[in-house]
Design a protein around this motif. Structure first.
Motif, PDB file in Angstrom:
ATOM      1  N   ASN A 201     -16.840 -21.436 -40.562  1.00  0.00           N
ATOM      2  CA  ASN A 201     -18.282 -21.193 -40.683  1.00  0.00           C
ATOM      3  C   ASN A 201     -18.751 -21.249 -42.135  1.00  0.00           C
ATOM      4  O   ASN A 201     -19.956 -21.383 -42.399  1.00  0.00           O
ATOM      5  N   ALA A 205     -23.320 -25.822 -40.632  1.00  0.00           N
ATOM      6  CA  ALA A 205     -24.743 -26.123 -40.858  1.00  0.00           C
ATOM      7  C   ALA A 205     -24.909 -26.990 -42.106  1.00  0.00           C
ATOM      8  O   ALA A 205     -24.241 -28.004 -42.241  1.00  0.00           O
ATOM      9  N   ILE A 280     -25.271 -21.301 -34.399  1.00  0.00           N
ATOM     10  CA  ILE A 280     -25.587 -21.831 -35.729  1.00  0.00           C
ATOM     11  C   ILE A 280     -26.237 -23.199 -35.569  1.00  0.00           C
ATOM     12  O   ILE A 280     -25.686 -24.092 -34.921  1.00  0.00           O
ATOM     13  N   TRP A 284     -29.026 -23.155 -41.988  1.00  0.00           N
ATOM     14  CA  TRP A 284     -28.835 -21.712 -41.853  1.00  0.00           C
ATOM     15  C   TRP A 284     -30.146 -20.980 -41.612  1.00  0.00           C
ATOM     16  O   TRP A 284     -30.149 -19.890 -41.043  1.00  0.00           O
ATOM     17  N   TYR A 292     -28.853 -17.697 -34.104  1.00  0.00           N
ATOM     18  CA  TYR A 292     -28.757 -16.346 -34.644  1.00  0.00           C
ATOM     19  C   TYR A 292     -30.027 -15.920 -35.386  1.00  0.00           C
ATOM     20  O   TYR A 292     -30.320 -14.727 -35.501  1.00  0.00           O
TER      21      TYR A 292
END
Length: 556
Positions: A201, A205, A280, A284, A292
């Motif tokens: 992670n 993105a 995701i 972001w 999220y």
């Protein structure tokens, strides 16, 4: 110049028969600070900050933690030297007289009195998970509905009512809540790290640092990071009620901020790595109903996505307990700050009235009224955080200046805790406060400017209408740096890359940080040059500090 004194009329003295009581030990002081640090920040901060800085937000939390540790060390020395109720509002008064004392006192009170309604707002936001709370907060505008306002006022009233029981029962109540408040984040870190710890992670993105260095610094202030760390000063605010203040206050301040910093960094790492890929987006900060960024209860919803329903249930319960505990202790702090401001002669003497349990109840009533005003149609938790962060760092800015003045004017004063390398860290701490104000952006700082003007209006009214028999000399020379500091800092922020035109700033990113740092150092050494002389500081402390607070005069 020392403050002019006046003997309170019999009617006033009669209402002050009940003094503050020294009943709080080390655990109570530490948990007062920890109870303030671990509040709604852990419930929202990791998500909001991640949206701003991406995975590089981990660096933001480390930067914020280092900044707060430095500020905490400053306040640890000050709190040990002068353990008086509402300490952060009173240290600048001793070092620079009336003008500085009144100003930093207002900054401190503004911070303390407005945290409780933010915590209540956080409670209602998480409560939206339950059917009975639907409609309390409008999902589109993020403002309270009529029913939400009523519920919020009731919650504020409960916080104030508990404070009326006295500081011993308050400390016991807060200590019990704080054990829970620490246990739940630690449990969350452990469980989520076991269930899903996807380090890829870091590069998901649009990358590790989508907003670059500017995003990292912006997240520190507007992402809720500094707001989350706030609260260590509560041990200073309650120092006038500590059983062994000179030893316990420094320990409580340092211990709480170190523990809080570790917990928050681990929470951010856990939240980032626990996020399923499906939550995701391409960026972001992308909006999306299944991403999220749309979470109203970030950690609880991640736990639900990972099929850890029992943990989500605990987190939703904690979303009531953690903010409630923080709001409770900040309500306490605001009343003690008002008490200290009244002792210094800045606000009406009624704020010194205490009941038979030693509780300054007028300050509690003022905190309740202020909280209710904040429940009028205001935006979400995150947008309120910036204002409180700016007010807080302005309040903290008085600490390094006071420490520097005391080191020069009172070199031999009793210091149960002595900050190492203060000649370096004290001006650095003041620079840190200015940088955080810069990162808060002009959109937030102009509102802070209006709040400062309101505070000055209140102080002028108190003086003009003789609402307090104690008339402090304003010491304009000793505070000659204050107005130029505020005005020039406002100008730097306005022209900066965090200012009114972020795309085409007059002062580019990087240079604006340098400008804020240089101006801060100029002001710091200007303040050192004009601080009150030793005799005036000693007389100021002797006049203002209550005899029952057990203070000793500085030695020389």
């Amino acid at each position: 110049m020392a403050a002019d004194t006046a003997t309170p009329p019999p009617s006033e003295a009669k209402k002050r028969d009940f003094a503050l009581k020294r009943e709080v030990g080390l655990i109570g002081l530490t948990w007062a600070s920890m109870g303030s640090i671990i509040g709604s920040g852990w419930l929202f901060g990791p998500k909001d900050a991640l949206m701003i800085a991406g995975p590089s937000v981990i660096i933001s939390w480390i930067i914020g933690g280092i900044a707060i540790v430095i500020l905490a060390l400053v306040h640890a020395e000050l709190g040990g030297m002068y353990p008086v109720s509402g300490g952060t509002a009173r240290f600048p008064h001793y070092a620079f007289g009336g003008v500085a004392g009144a100003s930093f006192g207002w900054f401190a009170w503004l911070n303390a009195a407005t945290v409780a309604p933010i915590e209540v707002s956080a409670m209602l936001t998480y409560a939206g998970h339950y059917d009975f709370a639907n409609g309390w907060i409008d999902e589109k505008t993020s403002v309270l509905s009529a029913t939400g306002i009523v519920v919020s006022v009731i919650l504020m009233a409960i916080m104030v009512a508990i404070n009326f029981l006295g500081v011993r029962k308050l400390a016991a109540t807060n200590s019990a809540m704080t054990w829970w408040k620490i246990a739940v984040p630690l449990l969350t870190i452990l469980v989520l790290a076991i269930v899903n710890f996807d380090t890829s992670n870091l590069h998901a993105a649009n990358g590790f640092a989508p907003a670059g260095l500017k995003g990292i610094f912006t997240a520190v202030s507007t992402g809720g990071i500094i707001f989350s760390y706030l609260g260590f000063e509560q041990a200073d605010q309650l120092a006038g009620e500590a059983a062994n203040p000179k030893k316990d206050v420094p320990r409580a301040v340092i211990g709480s901020v170190v523990l809080g910093t570790i917990i928050y960094i681990l929470l951010q790492i856990t939240f980032l790595f626990a996020l399923p890929k499906s939550a995701i987006g391409d960026k972001w900060d992308s909006a999306g109903s299944h991403l999220y960024t749309a979470f109203t209860g970030p950690f609880a919803e991640v736990a639900t996505l990972l099929s850890v329903g029992w943990l989500a249930t605990i987190i939703y319960l904690d979303a009531v307990i953690s903010p409630a505990g923080t709001g409770l202790i900040y309500t306490t702090g605001s009343s003690r700050l008002a008490y200290g401001l009244s002792r210094n002669g800045y606000v009406p003497s009624a704020f010194e009235w205490t009941n038979e349990r030693g509780v300054p109840y007028v300050g509690l009533i003022a905190a309740f009224i202020t909280g209710c005003i904040c429940f009028l149609p205001f935006p979400s938790w995150q947008s309120l955080v910036g204002l409180i962060t700016s007010a807080s760092v302005l309040m903290y800015g008085g600490g390094p200046l006071s420490l520097g003045a005391f080191r020069r004017r009172l070199p031999d004063a009793d210091r149960p805790y002595r900050m190492p390398a203060a000649e370096f860290f004290s001006p650095l701490a003041f620079v840190i406060t200015s940088e955080i104000i810069l990162f808060s952006t002009w959109e937030t700082d102009w509102k802070l400017g209006v709040s400062i003007l309101i505070g000055y209006a209140i102080l002028v009214i108190n003086r003009v209408f003789h609402m307090n028999p104690h008339k402090p000399t304003l010491d304009w020379k000793a505070a000659s740096w204050l107005l130029p500091y505020l005005v020039v800092m406002g100008l730097i922020v306005y022209l900066s890359s965090f200012g009114h035109d972020e795309k085409n700033p007059v002062i580019p990113f990087g240079w604006d940080m340098a400008a804020a740092a240089v101006w801060s150092l100029v002001v710091y050494y200007w303040a050192m040059a004009v601080a009150l002389p030793r005799e005036a500081i000693e007389e100021m402390i002797g006049e203002v500090v209550l005899p029952e607070e057990g203070m000793e005069q500085p030695t020389h």
